[in-house]
Design a protein around this motif. Structure first.
Motif, PDB file in Angstrom:
ATOM      1  N   GLY A 230      11.449  -2.774   6.255  1.00 40.84           N
ATOM      2  CA  GLY A 230      11.705  -2.142   4.961  1.00 40.84           C
ATOM      3  C   GLY A 230      11.426  -0.653   4.980  1.00 40.84           C
ATOM      4  O   GLY A 230      10.682  -0.159   4.114  1.00 40.84           O
ATOM      5  N   VAL A 231      12.006   0.060   5.934  1.00 36.49           N
ATOM      6  CA  VAL A 231      11.867   1.525   5.958  1.00 36.49           C
ATOM      7  C   VAL A 231      12.911   2.103   5.017  1.00 36.49           C
ATOM      8  O   VAL A 231      14.095   2.199   5.356  1.00 36.49           O
ATOM      9  CB  VAL A 231      12.014   2.091   7.385  1.00 36.49           C
ATOM     10  CG1 VAL A 231      11.897   3.617   7.369  1.00 36.49           C
ATOM     11  CG2 VAL A 231      10.949   1.498   8.308  1.00 36.49           C
ATOM     12  N   CYS A 232      12.479   2.460   3.820  1.00 38.78           N
ATOM     13  CA  CYS A 232      13.419   2.811   2.752  1.00 38.78           C
ATOM     14  C   CYS A 232      14.119   4.145   2.989  1.00 38.78           C
ATOM     15  O   CYS A 232      15.195   4.378   2.435  1.00 38.78           O
ATOM     16  CB  CYS A 232      12.681   2.813   1.410  1.00 38.78           C
ATOM     17  SG  CYS A 232      12.106   1.170   0.948  1.00 38.78           S
ATOM     18  N   MET A 253      16.343   0.151   5.528  1.00 37.64           N
ATOM     19  CA  MET A 253      15.668  -1.035   5.010  1.00 37.64           C
ATOM     20  C   MET A 253      16.624  -2.229   5.019  1.00 37.64           C
ATOM     21  O   MET A 253      16.422  -3.231   4.327  1.00 37.64           O
ATOM     22  CB  MET A 253      15.129  -0.794   3.591  1.00 37.64           C
ATOM     23  CG  MET A 253      16.018   0.041   2.673  1.00 37.64           C
ATOM     24  SD  MET A 253      17.603  -0.718   2.264  1.00 37.64           S
ATOM     25  CE  MET A 253      17.032  -2.033   1.216  1.00 37.64           C
ATOM     26  N   GLY A 254      17.680  -2.143   5.845  1.00 40.19           N
ATOM     27  CA  GLY A 254      18.677  -3.209   5.897  1.00 40.19           C
ATOM     28  C   GLY A 254      18.110  -4.552   6.322  1.00 40.19           C
ATOM     29  O   GLY A 254      18.602  -5.602   5.899  1.00 40.19           O
ATOM     30  N   GLY A 255      17.078  -4.540   7.173  1.00 44.34           N
ATOM     31  CA  GLY A 255      16.452  -5.807   7.543  1.00 44.34           C
ATOM     32  C   GLY A 255      15.776  -6.468   6.365  1.00 44.34           C
ATOM     33  O   GLY A 255      15.886  -7.686   6.155  1.00 44.34           O
ATOM     34  N   ALA A 256      15.071  -5.674   5.554  1.00 47.05           N
ATOM     35  CA  ALA A 256      14.444  -6.203   4.340  1.00 47.05           C
ATOM     36  C   ALA A 256      15.503  -6.711   3.370  1.00 47.05           C
ATOM     37  O   ALA A 256      15.351  -7.783   2.762  1.00 47.05           O
ATOM     38  CB  ALA A 256      13.585  -5.122   3.682  1.00 47.05           C
ATOM     39  N   ALA A 257      16.582  -5.950   3.207  1.00 46.65           N
ATOM     40  CA  ALA A 257      17.655  -6.378   2.313  1.00 46.65           C
ATOM     41  C   ALA A 257      18.276  -7.688   2.788  1.00 46.65           C
ATOM     42  O   ALA A 257      18.598  -8.569   1.983  1.00 46.65           O
ATOM     43  CB  ALA A 257      18.722  -5.282   2.238  1.00 46.65           C
ATOM     44  N   ALA A 258      18.425  -7.822   4.099  1.00 49.40           N
ATOM     45  CA  ALA A 258      19.018  -9.038   4.648  1.00 49.40           C
ATOM     46  C   ALA A 258      18.124 -10.251   4.412  1.00 49.40           C
ATOM     47  O   ALA A 258      18.610 -11.320   4.011  1.00 49.40           O
ATOM     48  CB  ALA A 258      19.290  -8.861   6.139  1.00 49.40           C
ATOM     49  N   VAL A 259      16.817 -10.115   4.645  1.00 51.27           N
ATOM     50  CA  VAL A 259      15.949 -11.291   4.457  1.00 51.27           C
ATOM     51  C   VAL A 259      15.794 -11.635   2.984  1.00 51.27           C
ATOM     52  O   VAL A 259      15.654 -12.814   2.626  1.00 51.27           O
ATOM     53  CB  VAL A 259      14.577 -11.124   5.144  1.00 51.27           C
ATOM     54  CG1 VAL A 259      14.750 -10.944   6.649  1.00 51.27           C
ATOM     55  CG2 VAL A 259      13.759 -10.006   4.547  1.00 51.27           C
TER      56      VAL A 259
END
Length: 461
Positions: A230-232, A253-259
């Motif tokens: 989640g690196v915004c 933060m694409g990984g956070a958005a994906a999960v």
């Protein structure tokens, strides 16, 4: 998050006929003379993405015909029905013929995804055509997937001015409230007190405090933990990125958005599993207290890390979160992150490269990726490269010199923080560079639909 869902079946729904090029001539000869003349006048041949309306006796559209191309043209694209959906005039359509049963679910999903619009900052014209869910599919399950994907896209598309660690936390709080999930957030200096030193160090230079988001849902079934980067916004820190490289860093933060999107799919579908979502949410900023090249940091696990580039911060925040995930001893840990440019060089923006040594998971994922039109590509945890991440002065190096195998060495770094538990890491891009059927330019989920199918199989009796 405007996203059209399936329309209710009505007597006024217009029939939609799907015709591929190989069978077009036979199909054309079977049509009434007036319909055949209309088809010929519009030069419809069944090419992929072609769409024409068929007029009724009063001159208004009475139905439509869309092209389904050939095996070759379909192999070069995804969401084939979506290619035509946006071209149809306003109305409700019901598939009357031509859609293979085994493709109905994916093609219906593609239609819904084609209707996604990001309108937070500008009004966007909605897609005119609505679809009645094809027979034989679970319409609610498909809609749940579409809503999860829309959440992922919205989060990535929102600029860092409105999507900092605080806003990412708010999105997780909203998701938890919607599905009666439990959520805990460790904020700012409390990260140090609770032993998350790498998350705190990476995020301390920003005016919006770093935090660890910890969401739990479900009380029975397989225990699955998702960890999302989640690196915004990523400036690169003191190893400042050039302007061109910083332009898309709102998507870091694409990984956070994906999960979070995947969690929405899981919870809305009611899968019988125990879900945990961990998101280290930070900004990699520049200020007087930013961490420096040459610093040596001690992680939650106790491993020391030499900082040779502050722009390799994603693996640092993930390391602390993965160490926490491992302490819970789940059945599977999955991390998702927009981690390395090397992954893009290797496979481009469309494939989701992943790392996993668990044979059962790999088999399930590869099969699911094929059926869900959600392509992935397996990369190796190549153990002989381990010395590349060992600097000598510390246990680990966050940015090995030389430039070789950058995605692999990043994955090997993360693997050091996971023991015994089956582990899969996805080095995703999270961005669609240009418009494609069902995938407008902008933020996009990758591998989430394939993972959802895997989890459904794992949780079935």
């Amino acid at each position: 998050m405007p996203l059209p869902l399936f329309a209710d079946p009505t007597d006024t729904a217009r029939p939609l006929h799907i015709v591929d090029q190989d069978s077009f001539e036979t199909w054309r000869e079977a049509q009434p003379a007036e319909i055949g003349a209309w088809i010929d006048a519009l030069d419809f041949k069944g090419a992929l993405g072609q769409a024409i309306s068929v007029p009724g006796a009063d001159g208004t559209p009475a139905g439509a015909i869309v092209g389904f191309g050939t095996d070759k043209s379909r192999a070069r694209a995804r969401f084939h029905l979506a290619a035509a959906a946006a071209k149809l005039p306003k109305g409700t359509y019901q598939i009357a013929s031509g859609l293979p049963e085994e493709m109905a679910e994916v093609e219906a999903l593609g239609w819904l995804l084609a209707g996604y619009r990001f309108d937070r900052y500008k009004d966007q014209s909605p897609m005119a055509a609505a679809l009645v869910a094809p027979g034989g599919i679970d319409a609610n399950a498909v809609a749940a997937i579409a809503m999860g994907e829309a959440l992922t896209r919205d989060l990535i598309n929102t600029p860092a001015s409105d999507m900092g660690p605080d806003a990412l936390e708010e999105a997780a709080q909203d998701l938890a409230a919607r599905h009666d999930a439990r959520i805990r957030v460790i904020l700012g200096e409390d990260l140090l007190a609770d032993n998350f030193p790498l998350i705190h160090t990476v995020g301390r230079a920003a005016h919006r405090e770093p935090r660890l988001i910890d969401l739990r849902w479900g009380d029975a079934g397989p225990r699955i933990t998702l960890v999302g980067k989640g690196v915004c916004f990523d400036t690169g820190g003191l190893n400042l990125k050039p302007g061109a490289s910083m332009a898309l860093m709102k998507k870091d933060m694409g990984g956070a958005a994906a999960v979070l999107g995947l969690a929405q799919m899981i919870m809305a579908s009611g899968l019988p599993l125990q879900l945990r979502v961990l998101i280290p949410a930070v900004e990699n900023a520049v200020s007087g207290n930013a961490f420096r090249p040459g610093d040596i940091l001690t992680s939650r696990k106790g491993l020391t890390v030499e900082i040779n580039n502050t722009d390799a911060e994603g693996r640092l925040v993930l390391a602390d979160a993965l160490a926490l995930a491992q302490e819970d001893d789940p059945d599977l840990i999955v991390s998702m992150a927009t981690l390395t440019g090397a992954a893009r060089v290797a496979v481009g923006p469309d494939l989701a490269p992943y790392y996993c040594d668990d044979a059962d998971f790999v088999t399930r994922l590869e099969n699911a990726a094929e059926t869900q039109a959600d392509p992935v590509w397996r990369m190796p945890f190549h153990t002989p490269y381990e010395p590349l991440i060992e600097p000598g002065i510390a246990d680990l190096d966050n940015a090995p010199k030389g430039g070789f195998a950058g995605s692999i060495t990043a994955a090997l770094f993360l693997r050091r923080f996971v023991e015994q538990t089956p582990y899969a890491h996805f080095d995703i891009y999270g961005w669609q560079p240009s418009d494609a059927p069902g995938r407008p330019k902008g933020g996009v989920g990758q591998a989430t639909r394939a993972l959802l199918r895997v989890f459904a199989e794992m949780s079935s009796p």
